[in-house]
Design a protein around this motif. Structure first.
Motif, PDB file in Angstrom:
ATOM      1  N   TYR A   1       0.163   3.009 -10.070  1.00 45.60           N
ATOM      2  CA  TYR A   1      -0.106   3.483  -8.560  1.00 45.60           C
ATOM      3  C   TYR A   1      -0.806   2.303  -7.775  1.00 45.60           C
ATOM      4  CZ  TYR A   1      -2.058   5.221  -4.117  1.00 45.60           C
ATOM      5  OH  TYR A   1      -2.246   5.505  -2.920  1.00 45.60           O
TER       6      TYR A   1
ATOM      7  N   GLU B   1       0.810  -1.301  -0.117  1.00 41.51           N
ATOM      8  CA  GLU B   1       0.058   0.065  -0.022  1.00 41.51           C
ATOM      9  C   GLU B   1       1.022   1.239  -0.043  1.00 41.51           C
ATOM     10  OE1 GLU B   1      -3.126   0.276  -0.702  1.00 41.51           O
ATOM     11  OE2 GLU B   1      -3.618  -1.926  -0.623  1.00 41.51           O
TER      12      GLU B   1
ATOM     13  N   LYS C   1       5.006   4.474  -1.835  1.00 42.94           N
ATOM     14  CA  LYS C   1       5.294   5.708  -2.056  1.00 42.94           C
ATOM     15  C   LYS C   1       6.450   6.249  -1.802  1.00 42.94           C
ATOM     16  CE  LYS C   1       0.246   7.146  -1.222  1.00 42.94           C
ATOM     17  NZ  LYS C   1      -0.539   7.350   0.033  1.00 42.94           N
TER      18      LYS C   1
ATOM     19  N   TYR D   1       0.668  11.123   7.762  1.00 44.97           N
ATOM     20  CA  TYR D   1      -0.548  11.905   7.297  1.00 44.97           C
ATOM     21  C   TYR D   1      -0.851  12.967   8.340  1.00 44.97           C
ATOM     22  CZ  TYR D   1      -0.501   7.866   4.044  1.00 44.97           C
ATOM     23  OH  TYR D   1      -0.293   6.881   3.315  1.00 44.97           O
TER      24      TYR D   1
ATOM     25  N   GLY E   1       1.421   2.053   5.749  1.00 41.95           N
ATOM     26  CA  GLY E   1       0.459   1.825   4.650  1.00 41.95           C
ATOM     27  C   GLY E   1      -0.641   1.211   5.079  1.00 41.95           C
ATOM     28  N   VAL E   2      -1.975   1.211   4.496  1.00 40.24           N
ATOM     29  CA  VAL E   2      -3.266   0.758   4.902  1.00 40.24           C
ATOM     30  C   VAL E   2      -3.068  -0.804   5.084  1.00 40.24           C
ATOM     31  CG1 VAL E   2      -4.770   2.779   4.724  1.00 40.24           C
ATOM     32  CG2 VAL E   2      -4.567   0.951   2.924  1.00 40.24           C
TER      33      VAL E   2
HETATM   34  N1  GLN Z   1      -3.734   2.050  -2.199  1.00 35.01           N
HETATM   35  C1  GLN Z   1      -4.450   2.937  -0.861  1.00 35.01           C
HETATM   36  C2  GLN Z   1      -5.200   3.994  -1.412  1.00 35.01           C
HETATM   37  O1  GLN Z   1      -4.914   4.596  -2.438  1.00 35.01           O
HETATM   38  C3  GLN Z   1      -3.116   3.308  -0.009  1.00 35.01           C
HETATM   39  C4  GLN Z   1      -3.466   4.139   1.077  1.00 35.01           C
HETATM   40  C5  GLN Z   1      -2.410   4.092   2.275  1.00 35.01           C
HETATM   41  O2  GLN Z   1      -1.959   2.985   2.359  1.00 35.01           O
HETATM   42  N2  GLN Z   1      -2.687   4.741   2.971  1.00 35.01           N
HETATM   43  O3  GLN Z   1      -5.995   4.509  -0.856  1.00 35.01           O
END
Ligand code: GLN
Length: 321
Positions: free
Chosen positions: A196, A68, A72, A248, A265-266
């Motif tokens: 992405y 996830e 980035k 965040y 990551g989520v």
């Molecule tokens: N793929 C998830 C999204 O775009 C990643 C979000 C995350 O890990 N914070 O919402």
């Protein structure tokens, strides 16, 4: 102050941090991506790697979970590598949004800019910056190849996650097209969004993430392969991005209490970097309200507290045998 830490102390601190965080309850799996809602919420891992390759692995450190938003980080590195940190700053930015990872409002507030490669908007923009332009498969190869170089082993696409995410990513589609409207997408828009989404769906282990962290800590040299993956000048740039926006809207609280630049990551992963010292990764699916893993955050924070170190402390820290 001079602080010397033995490798034994690193092992001990990791063991204690793991035991402490294991007992925590609270949080819930991400449920806006169907695949993630069904991952076993009892999984938990903690891994640490030093620049010389010494490592500690605890719990489910070989379980492959969705990388996830931790993805980035490597793709921001790739964009800096293929262009330059200055070009990434000019085309995407390096500002914290103070808002959720998928905020559309943040784009408008920042004068129509994606803000930073570590939120959804900037990450889609970073995918659009990857070369070779216009060739989705070659770009995908570059993204996966870069993660493989950083980890010293390859990630594996979780096809079910990719399908699950592609079928539900309406908010990200809005972000991509809004950015296109502001000339912040530097390749085909649908392709950039798809890259992405695909990179978020890569399966990675906690051990692999710790190796990625150690490569960043070692200024671009992978501790396992000894390959130079990126120029040393990129380490302070990527750790700055992690320190300013890695969690965040909770990033300030995180840095204030943990003392380590990190990215979540989520999927439940957290990747932390102490430049020159180590990479650390933790994984547990249940998340807090900002989408950050409850246990993974607690484990990394505890590890830092036990060692008594922090990026802002001003101590000269070394790790010895
Ligand atoms: N793929 C998830 C999204 O775009 C990643 C979000 C995350 O890990 N914070 O919402």
């Amino acid at each position: 102050m001079k602080i010397t830490i033995t490798k034994e102390k690193i092992r001990e601190a990791a063991g204690q941090a793991y035991a402490y965080a294991s007992s925590l309850t609270g949080g819930a799996n991400a449920n806006y991506i169907p695949y993630l809602a069904n991952v076993d919420s009892g999984l938990f891992a903690l891994s640490v790697m030093l620049p010389d390759g010494t490592s500690v692995s605890l719990g489910d450190a070989s379980f492959r979970f969705g990388i996830e938003s931790v993805s980035k980080v490597p793709t921001a590195i790739l964009a800096m590598k293929q262009t330059s940190p200055e070009e990434v700053l000019a085309k995407i930015g390096a500002d914290a949004t103070g808002l959720p990872f998928n905020s559309i409002f943040a784009i408008l507030l920042e004068n129509d800019s994606p803000s930073t490669p570590l939120v959804n908007a900037g990450a889609i923009s970073a995918c659009s910056m990857v070369s070779p332009k216009g060739d989705a498969e070659a770009k995908w190869k570059a993204i996966v190849g870069n993660i493989t170089d950083l980890c010293g082993s390859a990630p594996v696409l979780i096809d079910e996650l990719y399908k699950s995410e592609s079928a539900t990513n309406f908010n990200n589609r809005s972000i991509a097209w809004l950015l296109k409207n502001y000339n912040r997408i530097y390749d085909d828009t649908a392709m950039s969004l798809d890259l992405y989404t695909r990179q978020c769906s890569l399966g990675i282990t906690c051990d692999q993430l710790a190796a990625m962290g150690a490569t960043i800590a070692a200024q671009g040299v992978n501790p396992l392969t000894r390959k130079r993956v990126f120029d040393a000048s990129i380490t302070p740039k990527i750790t700055t991005l992690m320190a300013t926006v890695g969690f965040y809207q909770n990033t300030g609280d995180w840095l204030y209490t943990s003392g380590i630049p990190a990215k979540s990551g989520v999927g439940g992963g957290v990747l932390g970097v102490m430049p020159g010292l180590f990479g650390i990764a933790a994984f547990a699916p249940p998340l807090d309200d900002a989408g950050n893993s409850v246990k993974a955050q607690a484990a990394v924070k505890k590890f830092m507290q036990i060692l008594g170190i922090g990026i802002m402390n001003g101590d000269s820290v070394s790790i010895m045998d």
